[in-house]
Design an enzyme around this catalytic site. Structure first.
Site, mmCIF file in Angstrom:
data_model
loop_
_atom_site.group_PDB
_atom_site.id
_atom_site.type_symbol
_atom_site.label_atom_id
_atom_site.label_comp_id
_atom_site.label_asym_id
_atom_site.label_seq_id
_atom_site.Cartn_x
_atom_site.Cartn_y
_atom_site.Cartn_z
ATOM 1 N N VAL A 47 0.843 -1.195 0.000
ATOM 2 C CA VAL A 47 0.000 0.000 0.000
ATOM 3 C C VAL A 47 0.884 1.254 0.000
ATOM 4 C CG1 VAL A 47 -1.767 1.300 1.286
ATOM 5 C CG2 VAL A 47 -1.897 -1.193 1.163
ATOM 6 N N CYS A 48 2.021 1.194 0.660
ATOM 7 C CA CYS A 48 2.888 2.365 0.825
ATOM 8 C C CYS A 48 3.261 3.041 -0.500
ATOM 9 C CB CYS A 48 4.139 2.007 1.610
ATOM 10 S SG CYS A 48 3.780 1.378 3.266
ATOM 11 N N PRO A 49 3.714 2.301 -1.511
ATOM 12 C CA PRO A 49 4.079 3.008 -2.744
ATOM 13 C C PRO A 49 2.889 3.668 -3.433
ATOM 14 C CG PRO A 49 4.282 0.636 -3.060
ATOM 15 C CD PRO A 49 4.032 0.877 -1.603
#
Length: 188
Positions: A47-49
């Site tokens: 999810v972070c990118p």
């Protein structure tokens, strides 16, 4: 959990990966300008990118408002560089990526998951006086929206520049605000 709203940013010093260099960043660098702290769990994740890329796509809009964005994870600045070099999405990032391997910054903002050494998805807006004006914390699986963050920055800046006015739900620049008064009670 006590609220961080209107508390003063705690002192910190760290190293960031920014524009191909390792640079020192501290609380002193934030004085006199608006700043966003965008915490995420870890580099090389899922999810972070998507979130960091979303913020990167709107970074020029934040800059137009005089806002610096700082992404923060408990990784090191070396890991940020490696991720930047390896990922097409992360290559778009032009804002500083702060390393927090000591967990001090994550702990100061109340987003550290102690037993995992990772940060929750925390978003914080700090005004030029060093006070936290927006605080939002999401669980690890819930991604954020950079457009909504930009709207919150615009609302916070409007309220700061217009004492006595407040921004209602879904307010965007140019829309009507409210001036709280006895005459409005029960009429909204």
């Amino acid at each position: 959990m006590s609220s961080l709203i209107n508390t003063t940013l705690k002192p910190f010093k760290t190293t960031a990966y920014h524009n191909g260099k390792f640079v020192p960043v501290s609380d002193a660098d934030l004085k006199g300008k608006w700043s966003v702290f965008f915490f995420y769990p870890a580099d090389f994740t899922f999810v972070c990118p998507t979130e960091l890329g979303d913020v990167a796509d709107l970074y020029s809009e934040f800059k137009k408002l005089g806002v610096e964005v700082y992404s923060v994870s408990t990784d090191t600045h070396f890991t940020h560089k490696a991720w930047h070099d390896a990922s097409e999405t992360i290559k778009k990032i032009q804002y500083p990526m702060l390393g927090d391997p000591t967990h001090a910054i994550s702990r100061n903002f109340g987003v550290l998951i102690e037993e995992e050494g990772l940060a929750l998805r925390g978003t914080f807006l700090v005004n030029p006086e060093g006070q936290i004006k927006v605080a939002e914390i999401n669980d690890l699986g819930i991604g954020r929206d950079a457009k909504e963050l930009l709207r919150k920055v615009q609302a916070a800046q409007y309220v700061a520049a217009h004492p006595g006015e407040v921004c209602p739900a879904k307010w965007t620049p140019g829309q009507k605000t409210l001036a709280p008064s006895l005459d409005l009670v029960g009429k909204i």
